[in-house]
Design a protein around this motif. Structure first.
Motif, short mmCIF file in Angstrom:
data_model
loop_
_atom_site.label_atom_id
_atom_site.label_comp_id
_atom_site.label_asym_id
_atom_site.label_seq_id
_atom_site.Cartn_x
_atom_site.Cartn_y
_atom_site.Cartn_z
N SER A 289 23.18 33.15 4.00
CA SER A 289 24.13 32.90 5.08
C SER A 289 23.66 31.70 5.91
O SER A 289 22.59 31.71 6.50
CB SER A 289 24.25 34.14 5.98
N VAL A 290 24.48 30.66 5.91
CA VAL A 290 24.16 29.46 6.67
C VAL A 290 25.47 28.84 7.16
O VAL A 290 26.46 28.82 6.45
CB VAL A 290 23.36 28.44 5.80
N THR A 291 25.45 28.39 8.41
CA THR A 291 26.62 27.75 9.00
C THR A 291 26.37 26.24 9.06
O THR A 291 25.31 25.80 9.51
CB THR A 291 26.88 28.29 10.41
N SER A 328 19.56 27.00 2.16
CA SER A 328 19.38 25.99 3.20
C SER A 328 17.98 25.43 3.06
O SER A 328 16.99 26.18 2.97
CB SER A 328 19.56 26.62 4.59
N ARG A 329 17.89 24.07 3.05
CA ARG A 329 16.59 23.46 2.79
C ARG A 329 16.50 22.12 3.51
O ARG A 329 17.28 21.21 3.25
CB ARG A 329 16.41 23.25 1.28
N ASP A 330 15.54 22.01 4.44
CA ASP A 330 15.24 20.74 5.12
C ASP A 330 16.50 20.08 5.71
O ASP A 330 16.76 18.90 5.50
CB ASP A 330 14.57 19.75 4.15
N GLY A 331 17.29 20.86 6.43
CA GLY A 331 18.47 20.31 7.07
C GLY A 331 19.61 20.04 6.10
O GLY A 331 20.55 19.33 6.45
N GLN A 332 19.53 20.60 4.89
CA GLN A 332 20.58 20.41 3.90
C GLN A 332 21.04 21.76 3.37
O GLN A 332 20.28 22.74 3.37
CB GLN A 332 20.08 19.55 2.73
N ALA A 377 32.94 12.30 -0.55
CA ALA A 377 33.74 12.29 0.68
C ALA A 377 33.12 13.18 1.74
O ALA A 377 33.29 12.94 2.94
CB ALA A 377 35.17 12.74 0.37
N LEU A 378 32.38 14.21 1.32
CA LEU A 378 31.71 15.11 2.25
C LEU A 378 30.34 14.57 2.67
O LEU A 378 29.63 15.23 3.44
CB LEU A 378 31.53 16.50 1.62
N SER A 400 23.66 19.37 6.69
CA SER A 400 24.16 20.40 7.59
C SER A 400 25.09 19.81 8.64
O SER A 400 26.07 20.44 9.03
CB SER A 400 22.98 21.11 8.28
N ARG A 401 24.76 18.60 9.07
CA ARG A 401 25.60 17.88 10.03
C ARG A 401 25.80 16.46 9.52
O ARG A 401 24.92 15.62 9.67
CB ARG A 401 24.96 17.86 11.42
#
Length: 404
Positions: A289-291, A328-332, A377-378, A400-401
């Motif tokens: 679970s990661v947002t 989720s890994r290192d901000g990715q 595109a993402l 993530s951002r």
């Protein structure tokens, strides 16, 4: 990379690039060697001239007095006059004393300097004598000085020619490859525009056909349903084709918002439940679970393309397992779709993102091209590769951002 320059031209270019410097360097070495051999000839001539002058000197002079007489001789390091030995046969220079040898030379290092030493017989008023004459070898260096410079310049010039030739060949390859790539991009752009136009033209009449077929299926007696089902199934397949053409032909615009990985994974599974209905292919999940920020519609479409590809490959075999993973890994945020199918062939790996190429009996061959387009595109990265054990692994890496 595809060959951009023909093989014969490339071979001629390489042979010229290496052959011309090699010939220049060989010519310079040969010239230097020939002139270096002349050094010995020059030193011998200097020794002969000194021996000739010794015969003109008055008898009775000591070796030091004789050396003083030749003080102006360039390169003369030592000069000694040798008296006849008591037992000539045991003397190392016996052949010179007896006239069986005209002169003898040798090279030696004395006090760190290269010395050319010569033993030369000459006649004085007191009879036959031997002169031991030592000359510095660098006295004759003027003969090879220019040849040595030429050798250095030839070596440097040859390396420069070689480097420039290889750089020019590399530049031509890059230019030809860039031109080829530009033509491919223009061709793909034309295909994309044409695909979008065709998709729009097909979509409206296709919707009409599907709507009337559904209406007939509802109103006609049940016995006619089997005749209408092929129409409905084929229109559904054409709808998928039109959707792929529209996705490929138009630029993907990401609308970012907060996305929760478990919710997106459930949505994706819901959309492919029909493919799982037969039970031949199993879907496994490992979802953390990661947002994160992304466009859920574009990401969902990309994941559906990958899952369908894997399932279709397994359905041809009859059974298998597809696995959807998120971590989720290192901000990715990393999404993976793995299967235990046959994997990618060599041709498939080479033509992986080529539009309209497919190894299946059906399909448009646009799935992976569209997926890569959506992921880019993402702001993410996409790759697909064979697994070591069996099957394939497709990976989507998203920030993530985006923008940070």
């Amino acid at each position: 990379m595809r060959q951009s320059i023909s093989r014969p031209v490339r071979l001629i270019w390489i042979l010229t690039a290496f052959g011309l410097p090699a010939m220049l360097f060989y010519s310079a070495i040969r010239t230097y060697k020939e002139l270096d051999d002349q050094k010995t000839v020059y030193l011998r001539s200097r020794v002969a001239a000194i021996a000739a002058r010794l015969e003109t000197l008055p008898p009775g002079l000591s070796s030091d007095e004789i050396l003083e007489t030749f003080s102006e001789e360039p390169g003369l390091m030592n000069l000694r006059v040798l008296e006849p030995p008591a037992q000539a046969e045991s003397d190392p220079l016996a052949d010179l004393w007896r006239g069986r040898e005209l002169f003898r030379t040798e090279n030696e290092v004395v006090a760190g300097r290269q010395v050319f030493r010569a033993f030369v017989p000459f006649h004085t008023g007191n009879g036959l004598r031997l002169a031991r004459i030592e000359l510095a070898e660098n006295t004759a260096d003027f003969l090879v000085e220019h040849a040595r410079h030429h050798l250095w310049f030839a070596g440097f010039g040859g390396i420069l020619i070689l480097a420039l030739s290889l750089f020019a060949l590399w530049s031509l390859e890059r230019t030809a490859e860039a031109e080829r790539r530009q033509l491919e991009l223009q061709h793909l752009a034309h295909i994309g525009k044409m695909s979008a136009v065709l998709a729009h033209e097909i979509r409206n009449p296709l919707g009409t056909i599907k709507g009337f077929a559904q209406l007939l299926d509802e109103q006609l007696p049940s016995g006619y349903s089997e005749y209408l089902q092929p129409i409905l199934s084929e229109t559904a397949r054409l709808e998928g084709l039109v959707k792929d053409l529209l996705l490929y032909g138009r630029p993907a615009q990401a609308v970012l918002r907060q996305v929760e990985s478990t919710e997106l994974a459930e949505t994706v599974q819901t959309h492919i439940h029909q493919a799982l209905a037969s039970g031949a292919v199993r879907l496994e999940k490992s979802i953390v679970s990661v947002t994160f920020e992304s466009d859920p519609n574009l990401l969902e479409q990309a994941l559906l393309n990958l899952l369908r590809n894997s399932m279709e490959a397994l359905q041809e075999r009859g059974t298998g397992t597809v696995r959807l993973e998120v971590e989720s890994r290192d901000g990715q945020v990393v999404w993976r779709v793995l299967d235990d199918g046959p994997g990618l062939s060599e041709e498939a790996r080479r033509r992986l993102y080529e539009p309209f190429y497919t190894s299946k009996a059906f399909g448009t061959g646009l799935g992976l091209s569209i997926t890569r387009k959506l992921v880019e595109a993402l702001g993410g990265q996409f790759r697909i590769e064979n697994r070591a054990e069996a099957g394939t692994m497709a990976t989507i890496v998203l920030p993530s951002r985006p923008g940070e």
